[in-house]
Design an enzyme around this catalytic site. Structure first.
Site, PDB file in Angstrom:
ATOM      1  N   LEU A 226      -7.855  -2.790  13.440  1.00  0.00           N
ATOM      2  CA  LEU A 226      -8.481  -4.061  13.092  1.00  0.00           C
ATOM      3  C   LEU A 226      -9.438  -3.908  11.915  1.00  0.00           C
ATOM      4  O   LEU A 226      -9.896  -4.916  11.361  1.00  0.00           O
ATOM      5  CB  LEU A 226      -9.221  -4.628  14.306  1.00  0.00           C
ATOM      6  CG  LEU A 226      -8.318  -5.170  15.411  1.00  0.00           C
ATOM      7  CD1 LEU A 226      -9.153  -5.594  16.616  1.00  0.00           C
ATOM      8  CD2 LEU A 226      -7.478  -6.334  14.918  1.00  0.00           C
ATOM      9  N   GLY A 227      -9.741  -2.679  11.516  1.00  0.00           N
ATOM     10  CA  GLY A 227     -10.602  -2.465  10.365  1.00  0.00           C
ATOM     11  C   GLY A 227      -9.839  -2.216   9.081  1.00  0.00           C
ATOM     12  O   GLY A 227     -10.449  -2.093   8.016  1.00  0.00           O
ATOM     13  N   HIS A 286      -2.648  -1.007  18.871  1.00  0.00           N
ATOM     14  CA  HIS A 286      -2.610  -1.259  17.428  1.00  0.00           C
ATOM     15  C   HIS A 286      -1.657  -2.400  17.060  1.00  0.00           C
ATOM     16  O   HIS A 286      -2.049  -3.373  16.411  1.00  0.00           O
ATOM     17  CB  HIS A 286      -2.174   0.005  16.678  1.00  0.00           C
ATOM     18  CG  HIS A 286      -3.099   1.161  16.839  1.00  0.00           C
ATOM     19  ND1 HIS A 286      -4.440   1.014  17.087  1.00  0.00           N
ATOM     20  CD2 HIS A 286      -2.883   2.507  16.768  1.00  0.00           C
ATOM     21  CE1 HIS A 286      -5.008   2.214  17.159  1.00  0.00           C
ATOM     22  NE2 HIS A 286      -4.092   3.124  16.983  1.00  0.00           N
ATOM     23  N   LYS A 372       7.708   8.441  16.287  1.00  0.00           N
ATOM     24  CA  LYS A 372       7.312   9.696  15.651  1.00  0.00           C
ATOM     25  C   LYS A 372       8.554  10.471  15.220  1.00  0.00           C
ATOM     26  O   LYS A 372       9.640  10.258  15.743  1.00  0.00           O
ATOM     27  CB  LYS A 372       6.474  10.533  16.616  1.00  0.00           C
ATOM     28  CG  LYS A 372       5.082   9.951  16.883  1.00  0.00           C
ATOM     29  CD  LYS A 372       4.278  10.862  17.785  1.00  0.00           C
ATOM     30  CE  LYS A 372       2.833  10.390  17.892  1.00  0.00           C
ATOM     31  NZ  LYS A 372       2.097  10.537  16.617  1.00  0.00           N
ATOM     32  N   LYS A 378       5.037   4.841   7.465  1.00  0.00           N
ATOM     33  CA  LYS A 378       4.520   3.555   7.001  1.00  0.00           C
ATOM     34  C   LYS A 378       4.157   2.689   8.192  1.00  0.00           C
ATOM     35  O   LYS A 378       4.601   2.916   9.314  1.00  0.00           O
ATOM     36  CB  LYS A 378       5.544   2.821   6.132  1.00  0.00           C
ATOM     37  CG  LYS A 378       6.801   2.366   6.872  1.00  0.00           C
ATOM     38  CD  LYS A 378       7.739   1.631   5.932  1.00  0.00           C
ATOM     39  CE  LYS A 378       9.009   1.191   6.661  1.00  0.00           C
ATOM     40  NZ  LYS A 378       9.943   0.468   5.762  1.00  0.00           N
TER      41      LYS A 378
END
Length: 527
Positions: A226-227, A286, A372, A378
Site C-alpha cells: 500500500l506504500g 498484497h 515463484k 514483475k
C-alpha cells in the site's frame, strides 16, 4: 532520448522536479489528519532491531526520512530493542553497511549518516521481560527529559519487526510499561507486520488480543504494497480523470488481472514459506489490497475511514471461491530444500479468480496470480477491455485494449490501443500510450514503501493500513480455500523453474475470458 518504434509515448518536456510539481497540491488537510509533523519529542522504538527486517527495511527507511528532513535531530531519538546482547555502538556499526553506499558516498552523505547513527540507542532485553521494558521506558524518559518535552506532548512509535507469535507479549509489555501517559497532544502508536494470523480463527484471536490493549486508532497493520508509488496512484487515476469514470465497469471491462511474479524460488526462506505458502504470503494480503483499490466505489471524501469503508464493502461483496477457478502449482526442486517437508503440499504458485456480486462488477473475473521461480519478475495490474463492436478494421486478432499499471520494477502506466501502422497501406498495429516514471520523472526519487508508511504513521494517517474489519473480511474469503489445501483436497501441480507456471493456469485464464496478445511486447522507454 530514444523511443521504441511503433510507440506513442507521453514524454516529459522538462525533467525538472520543480516544473514537474508546479501544479501539485497536497490534500492532507482534507483527509482529517495532521498536514505537518507535530512539534515535540518523538521516540521511535524498533523492536527486533538486530533482525533482517529491521536492518534491511526499517532502519534504511528511517534514515531516508531523516535525510529528507522529515525527522528532526533535535526532536527525534531512535531506540533499538532485541534479545541480542550488543552495545549501541555495535548496532550502529551493523547498520552502517545497510545505510551506506560505500565509496560512492559523498562527504555530505557521510555527515548525514553519522548524525543519524548517533540518534540510535540500543537496549537489550527479552520480549516478555518486565525488566527489559522498564529499562526501555527509562531510556525513553531520559530522552524526553533531555529535550525538555512539555508534559503530555511526547510521541512514542513502536515498530514491531518481529514474528507475530510474540506480538501479544510485546504489546502487553508496551501497554504496561512504555506508554505515553498523557492523553493531550502526545500519543503511542504501534506498527505490526504481516502475517496477521494464518486463517480467520487465528487472525481474530490475534486481533482480539491486541484490541484489549490498544484502540484501533493506535494500531497500524502495515502492508508495504500500500506504500508503493503506483498503488498510491490508483485512486487518483480512477477518480480524478473523467475518461476512466464511464469505462470502469462490467459494460466495458472484460477481466482484470493482478499479477505478482518472481524469477527466483524460496532461497533462504524455505522453512518460513512452507508454513505459509504463496496465498498467505502474497495473494491474501498484497494482491487483495490492490484488488480493493481497483474495484472499490468512490469514497465520499479523502478521509482515511471513508476510503477504508469502501474497501471493506468490496471484500464483503466477494462470492465464495469456486474450486474449479483455482490452479495451484509447486516448482520442481522446491522440496529439495532441507527445511521443507518432503511431503509438502504448499503451493509456490496460485491463480485464483474472485468474483464480485454488485452492480458495477457482476460477471467480471478478477484474476489474482502469484508465483515463484517463474520466467520473469514483475508486479502489475492488467485491465482488459471488451472487444470493439462492429470491428470495421478487422483488428480483433491483434488483441484487445488494455490498461496496464506496472507496480514494479520500472514503474509505469500504459494503454495498449490499436493505431494505423505508418506507411501508405491502411493497416493497423497495436501500440501504446506510455507514462514510464523513469523517463517522465527523471529528477524525482520515488520513495520506498516503508518510508511512506512510517511517515504516515507519524502523521496519524491510517488510510494505507489495514483495519480490523477489513482484515476479517479478507480472511473470510480465503480461509475455506486454505483449509482445503491443508486437508489435501487440492494438490499443487508441478511446473519447471523458469516457466510461466502450470499450463492449466493459462487454460483457466482463457476460460475466464482473457485474450492474450501475441506478437506485442511492451518495451520500457530508455533515457
Amino acid at each position: 532520448m530514444s523511443i521504441p518504434s511503433g510507440g506513442l509515448h507521453v514524454v516529459s518536456r522538462s525533467s525538472s522536479l520543480e516544473r514537474s510539481n508546479v501544479h501539485s497540491q497536497s490534500f492532507l488537510e482534507e483527509r482529517d489528519i495532521d498536514g505537518t509533523l507535530e512539534s515535540g519529542c518523538l521516540s521511535i522504538v524498533v523492536l527486533g532491531a538486530s533482525g533482517d527486517l529491521a536492518k534491511k527495511k526499517t532502519f534504511p527507511a528511517l534514515f531516508h526520512l531523516f535525510r529528507q528532513g522529515f525527522l528532526q535531530s533535535n526532536e527525534v531519538h531512535i531506540f533499538g530493542y532485541a534479545r541480542t546482547k550488543i552495545s549501541s555502538e555495535e548496532l550502529r556499526e551493523r547498520l552502517r553497511g545497510y545505510l551506506s553506499k560505500g565509496k560512492e558516498d559523498s562527504v555530505e552523505e557521510l555527515d548525514y549518516l553519522s548524525k543519524f547513527l548517533q540518534l540510535i540507542k540500543y537496549v537489550s532485553g527479552s520480549y516478555d521481560s518486565e525488566e527489559g521494558f522498564q529499562l526501555l521506558n527509562k531510556e525513553i524518559l531520559e530522552h524526553e527529559s533531555s529535550k525538555r518535552s512539555q508534559l503530555g506532548t511526547s510521541r512514542r512509535l513502536f515498530y514491531l519487526a518481529l514474528p507475530p507469535s510474540v506480538y501479544p507479549s510485546v504489546c502487553k509489555m508496551i501497554r504496561n510499561y512504555c506508554m505515553n501517559q498523557s492523553d493531550l497532544t502526545g500519543w503511542t502508536r504501534i506498527i505490526v507486520e504481516k502475517p496477521f494470523g494464518k486463517d480467520l480463527g487465528s487472525s481474530e484471536e490475534l486481533s482480539a488480543q491486541l484490541g484489549e490493549l490498544f484502540d484501533e486508532k493506535q494500531l497500524y497493520r502495515i502492508d508495504h504494497y500500500l506504500g508503493k508509488e503506483l498503488v498510491q496512484n490508483l485512486l487518483v487515476v480512477r477518480f480524478a480523470n473523467r475518461f476512466f469514470l464511464p469505462l470502469w465497469n462490467r459494460d466495458n471491462i472484460d477481466n482484470v488481472q493482478i499479477v505478482f511474479r518472481e524469477d527466483f524460488g524460496t532461497e533462504g526462506r524455505g522453512g518460513y514459506f512452507d508454513e505459509y505458502g504463496i496465498i498467505r504470503d502474497i495473494i491474501q494480503n498484497h494482491l487483495l489490497q490492490v484488488f480493493c483499490l481497483v474495484a472499490m466505489e468512490k469514497p465520499v471524501s479523502l478521509k482515511p475511514e471513508h476510503i477504508r469503508d469502501e474497501k471493506v464493502k468490496v471484500l464483503q461483496s466477494v462470492l465464495p471461491i469456486k474450486l474449479e477457478e483455482v490452479v495451484l502449482g509447486q516448482y520442481d526442486g522446491y522440496k529439495d530444500d532441507q527445511t521443507v517437508s518432503p511431503n509438502s503440499n504448499t503451493p509456490t504458485f496460485a491463480t485464483v479468480i474472485l468474483r464480485i456480486h454488485n452492480e458495477r462488477w457482476e460477471g467480471v473475473p478478477f484474476i489474482l496470480k502469484a508465483g515463484k521461480a517463474l520466467n520473469s519478475r514483475k508486479a502489475e495490474i492488467r485491465v482488459q477491455f471488451k472487444e470493439v463492436p462492429g470491428d470495421i478494421y478487422k483488428c480483433q486478432k491483434q488483441g484487445r485494449n488494455e490498461f496496464v499499471i506496472r507496480l514494479q520494477p520500472l514503474e509505469a502506466m500504459y494503454m495498449k490501443l490499436t493505431v494505423k501502422k505508418p506507411g501508405l497501406e491502411m493497416s493497423t498495429i497495436q501500440s501504446e500510450l506510455d507514462l514510464s516514471y523513469k523517463q517522465r520523472y527523471q529528477d524525482v526519487a520515488i520513495p520506498e514503501a516503508y518510508e511512506r508508511l512510517i511517515l504516515d504513521t507519524i502523521r496519524g494517517d491510517q488510510q494505507h493500513f489495514v483495519r480490523r474489519d477489513e482484515l476479517k473480511a479478507a480472511w473470510e474469503i480465503f480461509t475455506p480455500l486454505l483449509h482445503r489445501i491443508e486437508d489435501g483436497e487440492l494438490k499443487p501441480l508441478p511446473y519447471k523453474p523458469g516457466s510461466r507456471g502450470p499450463a492449466e493456469a493459462d487454460q483457466l485464464l482463457a476460460k475466464a475470458g482473457y485474450v492474450q496478445t501475441h506478437g506485442y511486447v511492451w518495451i520500457p522507454p530508455t533515457l
